[in-house]
Write an enzyme that holds these catalytic residues in place. Structure first.
Site, mmCIF file in Angstrom:
data_model
loop_
_atom_site.group_PDB
_atom_site.id
_atom_site.type_symbol
_atom_site.label_atom_id
_atom_site.label_comp_id
_atom_site.label_asym_id
_atom_site.label_seq_id
_atom_site.Cartn_x
_atom_site.Cartn_y
_atom_site.Cartn_z
ATOM 1 N N GLY A 199 41.255 51.074 42.932
ATOM 2 C CA GLY A 199 41.593 51.270 44.342
ATOM 3 C C GLY A 199 42.704 52.296 44.468
ATOM 4 N N GLY A 200 43.459 52.173 45.551
ATOM 5 C CA GLY A 200 44.546 53.116 45.800
ATOM 6 C C GLY A 200 45.578 53.126 44.687
ATOM 7 N N GLY A 233 38.848 90.481 35.096
ATOM 8 C CA GLY A 233 39.872 89.714 35.803
ATOM 9 C C GLY A 233 40.556 88.721 34.884
ATOM 10 N N ALA A 234 39.823 88.255 33.884
ATOM 11 C CA ALA A 234 40.404 87.276 32.971
ATOM 12 C C ALA A 234 41.541 87.891 32.156
ATOM 13 C CB ALA A 234 39.325 86.705 32.058
HETATM 14 C C1 HXC Z 1 46.103 38.534 43.570
HETATM 15 C C2 HXC Z 1 44.864 38.623 41.666
HETATM 16 C C3 HXC Z 1 44.438 39.916 41.985
HETATM 17 C C4 HXC Z 1 44.912 40.504 43.191
HETATM 18 C C5 HXC Z 1 43.559 39.384 40.127
HETATM 19 N N1 HXC Z 1 44.292 38.325 40.510
HETATM 20 N N2 HXC Z 1 43.627 40.366 41.019
HETATM 21 N N3 HXC Z 1 45.691 37.949 42.461
HETATM 22 N N4 HXC Z 1 45.755 39.779 43.933
HETATM 23 N N5 HXC Z 1 44.590 41.725 43.554
HETATM 24 C C6 HXC Z 1 44.486 37.081 39.777
HETATM 25 C C7 HXC Z 1 43.248 36.233 39.684
HETATM 26 O O1 HXC Z 1 43.145 35.414 40.799
HETATM 27 C C8 HXC Z 1 43.531 35.436 38.419
HETATM 28 O O2 HXC Z 1 44.441 34.422 38.727
HETATM 29 C C9 HXC Z 1 44.264 36.416 37.563
HETATM 30 O O3 HXC Z 1 44.769 37.423 38.445
HETATM 31 C C10 HXC Z 1 43.392 37.096 36.543
HETATM 32 O O4 HXC Z 1 42.240 37.589 37.187
HETATM 33 P P1 HXC Z 1 40.773 37.360 36.629
HETATM 34 O O5 HXC Z 1 39.846 37.734 37.723
HETATM 35 O O6 HXC Z 1 40.659 35.997 36.044
HETATM 36 O O7 HXC Z 1 40.750 38.410 35.451
HETATM 37 P P2 HXC Z 1 39.550 39.337 34.957
HETATM 38 O O8 HXC Z 1 38.304 38.537 34.872
HETATM 39 O O9 HXC Z 1 40.046 40.012 33.727
HETATM 40 O O10 HXC Z 1 39.353 40.409 36.117
HETATM 41 C C11 HXC Z 1 40.391 41.280 36.422
HETATM 42 C C12 HXC Z 1 40.088 42.045 37.716
HETATM 43 C C13 HXC Z 1 39.727 41.019 38.826
HETATM 44 C C14 HXC Z 1 38.875 42.968 37.463
HETATM 45 C C15 HXC Z 1 41.273 42.893 38.050
HETATM 46 O O11 HXC Z 1 40.749 40.041 38.874
HETATM 47 C C16 HXC Z 1 39.604 41.648 40.164
HETATM 48 O O12 HXC Z 1 38.573 42.244 40.494
HETATM 49 N N6 HXC Z 1 40.648 41.470 40.990
HETATM 50 C C17 HXC Z 1 40.642 41.975 42.331
HETATM 51 C C18 HXC Z 1 40.851 43.419 42.312
HETATM 52 C C19 HXC Z 1 40.995 43.945 43.684
HETATM 53 O O13 HXC Z 1 40.040 43.982 44.477
HETATM 54 N N7 HXC Z 1 42.257 44.326 44.033
HETATM 55 C C20 HXC Z 1 42.570 44.858 45.269
HETATM 56 C C21 HXC Z 1 42.168 46.306 45.167
HETATM 57 S S1 HXC Z 1 42.635 47.193 46.557
HETATM 58 P P3 HXC Z 1 44.554 33.079 37.858
HETATM 59 O O14 HXC Z 1 45.516 32.235 38.606
HETATM 60 O O15 HXC Z 1 43.187 32.507 37.803
HETATM 61 O O16 HXC Z 1 45.063 33.499 36.521
HETATM 62 C C22 HXC Z 1 44.078 47.780 46.106
HETATM 63 C C23 HXC Z 1 44.601 48.641 47.130
HETATM 64 C C24 HXC Z 1 45.799 49.369 46.636
HETATM 65 O O17 HXC Z 1 44.607 47.531 45.106
HETATM 66 C C25 HXC Z 1 46.152 50.267 47.773
HETATM 67 C C26 HXC Z 1 47.249 51.177 47.449
HETATM 68 C C27 HXC Z 1 47.421 52.154 48.562
#
Ligand code: HXC
Length: 520
Positions: A173-174, A408-409
């Site tokens: 993501g971002g 040019g290069a």
């Molecule tokens: C809160 C999160 C989290 C998040 C993961 N966790 N991502 N908690 N916010 N964004 C937590 C899970 O609930 C879990 O908690 C622990 O972290 C580990 O995650 P798992 O899913 O068990 O791990 P894994 O299977 O290795 O997968 C990792 C992952 C997946 C691929 C990163 O967790 C995932 O898809 N997370 C969401 C990603 C996402 O959509 N993020 C937002 C993106 S938008 P527990 O308690 O069970 O250990 C963004 C915008 C940024 O980031 C903008 C900037 C401008």
């Protein structure tokens, strides 16, 4: 009841222990099972022994949405502090995947911002170790604000202190835009990935089926997109190479580089280069061999090794002077400049210029790559980046033409005209508007028109030979002063060293302006 000093010390020890445990043993085990180190293990393997001083070890978030008030990890899921690497001071942050998947919330972002501000104010590089699920969903817009605060600092720090990103897990993501605005991105094979939208979203929107690794893995970004700069086998390899990179970098801009002692004599004769350049100008050779022969102890740290291989860029040193090298690679696409090569080299040049690292350019370039893919993709705009980067650079610049410098290069590859200080050529140099065949086809079209068979071949060979005698050499350019010296290849190392010595105090004034407008 007042606590004794011993009780207070024990309490501190208990807090330290809690903070150091991160998200707990089970999650640490999971991290290890995936072949990954924890945030703290990464720091301790990266920095000099006992040099890490941790900041904000007891910071906690203040969020109470979705039951978050029940889980508060001390340190809030990111380890920050200062340390030394090879004796050089650095600031760093390391995201802890064991706490909410390393997801970033307000307090976490404030910790990173604090360490970045410290690095900017104290003129030391900042290193970010990324391993995170992105914005902490429970904290909503406060996490987005936290990211933006970091992005803003990335830009303020750009060109002031080196910024290095290690991607050692998810970065999606971002969140990708913070590493993207730093100077160098290291990725670990198989365990790291970066993408703006993941495979699921890609499938929904474009119907493409792609794995995480294909979409944004270490190979993809080191070989296809050019987003990353170093592809590392595993985490140990990655940490070691960060140490190597830092050894070539100053702590900040406007800092005089110290010479690194070397036992490699600056008078060493480059015997192996004597007949290295093929007499047949169509025959390829490996420019990396030329580089290895010139530099100290054959140590060249190549940057973006897997991307746009028709140009080589990287760090090295000659006689202890640290330099950035840009070199056409005749082995790939005959060393032509294309879109990717232009932007790869331009960004590298701008980094070196920002941090006062002199540039050595090795030229063997037949021109810009022709074709609709290049024209439609904007080779004009991207090629202009390279021209712009060299033209705005004020660091010492030495250019050596080993063979072709066409069209040019010739101008673009650090010619005298755009600001190089010393321009050298081998006797095998060919400085002309284009190669002999192409030139003869154009300027003698009428003479060749009526001829056929052996008569045509004979006349063409004669015209090509005449053109080569007239233009396929460095002496026209040397006669105009565009080449300062034609040197024998065996003298390359000593010449480069001597000229680097003379350019030590180079200083250039530029017109006053807010900033230029590089073609982006
Ligand atoms: C809160 C999160 C989290 C998040 C993961 N966790 N991502 N908690 N916010 N964004 C937590 C899970 O609930 C879990 O908690 C622990 O972290 C580990 O995650 P798992 O899913 O068990 O791990 P894994 O299977 O290795 O997968 C990792 C992952 C997946 C691929 C990163 O967790 C995932 O898809 N997370 C969401 C990603 C996402 O959509 N993020 C937002 C993106 S938008 P527990 O308690 O069970 O250990 C963004 C915008 C940024 O980031 C903008 C900037 C401008």
């Amino acid at each position: 009841m007042a606590f004794s000093n011993e009780e207070k010390r024990n309490y501190l020890a208990e807090l330290n222990k809690q903070s150091e445990l991160g998200g707990g043993e089970a999650r640490v085990k999971r991290q290890h099972d995936q072949g990954k180190y924890t945030a703290r293990e990464r720091i301790s393997r990266l920095v000099d022994a006992d040099s890490f001083l941790e900041f904000d070890k007891f910071v906690k978030h203040n969020c109470s949405s979705f039951g978050m008030e029940k889980t508060k990890y001390l340190g809030d899921g990111v380890v920050t502090g200062v340390a030394k690497i090879n004796g050089q001071k650095v600031a760093l942050f390391s995201q802890d995947f064991t706490c909410w998947g390393g997801a970033l919330g307000k307090a976490y972002a404030q910790k990173i911002c604090k360490i970045m501000d410290f690095a900017i104010e104290n003129k030391i590089p900042v290193i970010g170790i990324n391993d995170s699920g992105g914005a902490r969903i429970q904290e909503g817009v406060e996490s987005l604000a936290g990211y933006a605060d970091i992005f803003h600092r990335n830009v303020q720090a750009s060109g002031v202190i080196p910024q290095i990103s290690l991607v050692m897990g998810p970065c999606a993501g971002g969140a990708v835009y913070s590493p993207a605005m730093t100077d160098f991105i290291f990725m670990v094979d198989q365990s790291s990935y970066m993408f703006v939208t993941g495979p699921e979203v890609v499938k929904t929107v474009t119907h493409e089926e792609v794995t995480k690794d294909e979409l944004g893995g270490a190979h993809t970004h080191n070989e296809k997109s050019g987003v990353a700069h170093f592809l590392c086998e595993d985490e140990d390899d990655c940490l070691e190479r960060v140490r190597e990179l830092l050894s070539f970098l100053p702590s900040a801009n406007f800092q005089k580089h110290s010479k690194t002692p070397t036992n490699d004599s600056t008078k060493r004769i480059n015997t192996s280069l004597k007949d290295f350049i093929p007499t047949n100008s169509k025959k390829p050779y490996d420019m990396k061999e030329v580089i290895m022969e010139i530099v100290d102890d054959q140590h060249f740290l190549e940057v973006q090794q897997g991307f746009a291989k028709n140009i080589l860029v990287g760090f090295s040193q000659v006689g202890g002077h640290k330099i950035g090298i840009i070199a056409n690679q005749p082995q790939i696409l005959a060393g032509c400049l294309d879109i990717d090569a232009s932007s790869k080299a331009a960004r590298f040049i701008r980094f070196c210029d920002a941090f006062d690292i002199p540039l050595l350019t090795l030229v063997d370039v037949p021109g810009f790559l022709p074709g609709t893919t290049q024209e439609y993709g904007g080779i004009i705009r991207h090629g202009a980046k390279l021209l712009y980067a060299y033209s705005e650079a004020t660091v010492p610049m030495i250019t050596l033409i080993t063979r072709k410098a066409y069209g040019g290069a010739y101008d673009v590859m650090a010619s005298k005209h755009i600001g190089a200080d010393i321009n050298l050529a081998y006797p095998t140099g060919e400085i002309a508007v284009m190669g002999a065949e192409g030139a003869v086809n154009i300027i003698f079209r009428n003479e060749l028109k009526g001829l056929d068979g052996s008569e045509y071949d004979k006349k063409k060979a004669e015209l090509v030979a005449n053109y080569e005698t007239e233009f396929a050499n460095p002496y026209k350019a040397a006669g105009m002063g565009y080449i300062d010296e034609v040197i024998n290849p065996e003298d390359t190392r000593s010449r480069v060293y001597n000229y680097l010595e003379f350019l030590q105090n180079k200083s250039v004034l530029r017109p006053n302006r807010k900033h230029g407008n590089i073609p982006l």
